[in-house]
Design an enzyme around this catalytic site. Sequence first.
Site, PDB file in Angstrom:
ATOM      1  N   ARG A 265       0.838  -1.196   0.000  1.00  0.00           N
ATOM      2  CA  ARG A 265       0.000   0.000   0.000  1.00  0.00           C
ATOM      3  C   ARG A 265       0.874   1.247   0.000  1.00  0.00           C
ATOM      4  NH1 ARG A 265      -4.739  -1.847   4.333  1.00  0.00           N
ATOM      5  NH2 ARG A 265      -5.203  -3.842   3.276  1.00  0.00           N
ATOM      6  N   ARG A 280       2.200   1.087  10.182  1.00  0.00           N
ATOM      7  CA  ARG A 280       1.697   1.489   8.866  1.00  0.00           C
ATOM      8  C   ARG A 280       2.837   1.393   7.865  1.00  0.00           C
ATOM      9  NH1 ARG A 280      -3.061   3.811   7.900  1.00  0.00           N
ATOM     10  NH2 ARG A 280      -3.327   4.263  10.122  1.00  0.00           N
ATOM     11  N   GLU A 352      -6.222  -1.402  15.708  1.00  0.00           N
ATOM     12  CA  GLU A 352      -6.932  -2.312  14.809  1.00  0.00           C
ATOM     13  C   GLU A 352      -5.982  -3.369  14.260  1.00  0.00           C
ATOM     14  OE1 GLU A 352      -7.469  -3.571  10.831  1.00  0.00           O
ATOM     15  OE2 GLU A 352      -7.238  -1.392  10.791  1.00  0.00           O
ATOM     16  N   SER A 355     -10.140  -6.099  10.223  1.00  0.00           N
ATOM     17  CA  SER A 355     -11.451  -5.566   9.844  1.00  0.00           C
ATOM     18  C   SER A 355     -12.215  -6.683   9.154  1.00  0.00           C
ATOM     19  CB  SER A 355     -11.313  -4.371   8.898  1.00  0.00           C
ATOM     20  OG  SER A 355     -10.965  -3.200   9.604  1.00  0.00           O
ATOM     21  N   ARG A 394       1.100  -6.716  12.678  1.00  0.00           N
ATOM     22  CA  ARG A 394       0.521  -6.111  13.887  1.00  0.00           C
ATOM     23  C   ARG A 394       0.387  -7.132  15.011  1.00  0.00           C
ATOM     24  NH1 ARG A 394      -3.684  -1.238  12.187  1.00  0.00           N
ATOM     25  NH2 ARG A 394      -2.240  -0.203  10.755  1.00  0.00           N
TER      26      ARG A 394
END
Length: 430
Positions: A265, A280, A352, A355, A394
């Site tokens: 990303r 990130r 988070e 999701s 994560r």
Amino acid sequence: MLELSFVRDNLPRVEEMLRQRGADPAAVLKDFRDVDTERRQAITEAETMKARRNKATEDINRMKKSGQDAGAAIAETKELREQIQTREKRAADLDARLRDILAGIPNLPHSSVPVGHSAEENLEVRRWGSPPQFDFTPKPHWDLGAELGVLDLERAVKLTGARFAVYWDLGAKLERALANFMLDLHTREHGYTEVLPPYLVNSESMYGTGQLPKFAADSFRVPHGEKDLWLIPTAEVPVTNLYRDEILDAARLPISLTAYTPCFRSEAGSYGRDVRGIIRQHQFQKVELVKFTRPENSYAEHEQLTRNAETILEKLGLHYRTMTLCTGDMGPSSAKTYDIEVWLPGQQLFREISSCSNFESYQARRANIRYRPEGKNKTEFVHTLNGSGLAVGRTWVAIVENYQQGDGSVVIPEALRPYIGAERITKKSF
């Protein structure tokens, strides 16, 4: 995307949905009503002219047989043919504009989704476990990883640039162990079939799951001949598109698939956020869960998929909470999303880690994934679901921060020790 007839017949409802999602209806819908009206008018005119042309053709044949002059009728059919082509081209151009508008309209939130405009209005559903207690001040993973010699961000910058990471020794083994542990649990106990998809996909695949055109800037584009390829932002893209343009056997549903892949990303617009550590990244690894279900079963399957992801954290002994995202915090393709957030003691916050979303027929309509219900001739769109099961990097962060010890070492959770062959990460230099 939403069905054209639904948007046309429920425009006030769609406008209210956009406001609930924090979007400007005028900016999203643009000139939808005018384009839709003009398109239907052009189609109607073309069909009317085709009927006139067919009638004229019959007249020509009749006049020729009776020896009459058919010149006027032949001239009329030529003129009608040109007018039909003009109307059909106009209809095709308007249809393309209409599809562009429809592609930009987000999904309709499920009735159980709370209305809100930011993460502060998300609702906690449940939490599990409790934060670990320390008799020292816990450190964040970027300090711990560097001190232990297992996380090397400086050399990653030398190799590639910011927001990439190098893992050493037990740091690398921990990443690999987590992926294997997650895949084994999902395939052996949760009923998923493992898939290893390509890491590059075409634009049609990106469009099918909703990454294009809206999120082009967030992805890495790879020019390839006459067509672009894209580094996958998540395994959701290739795995969901496995069945693009296919009709699935109803008896096979639900289909549950899992895949471990790197994810890429560009994080456009996120600079300045989470710049420390590996929260990130431009490249990270993830185990993805994807389901194809009947519409009537999709919300039960959504709950099950979310529980499958939560189970990973429970078996690793990591404190977490599950949140229902509000309308303004959901991704545009989702009808309902649960965020699972793990506790990070080194940062004193929940973060988070998964999701889990139900897209209903939104992706299936874009990707044309259907099934034929038993006893029916007409096909229907499946419902698609996906969630991280889990984000491996994560989870690595959560283990390092939650299992740190006063002497600077990190205890490896028992569930992972057979995969790593060690009980503790201690300091080394490389």
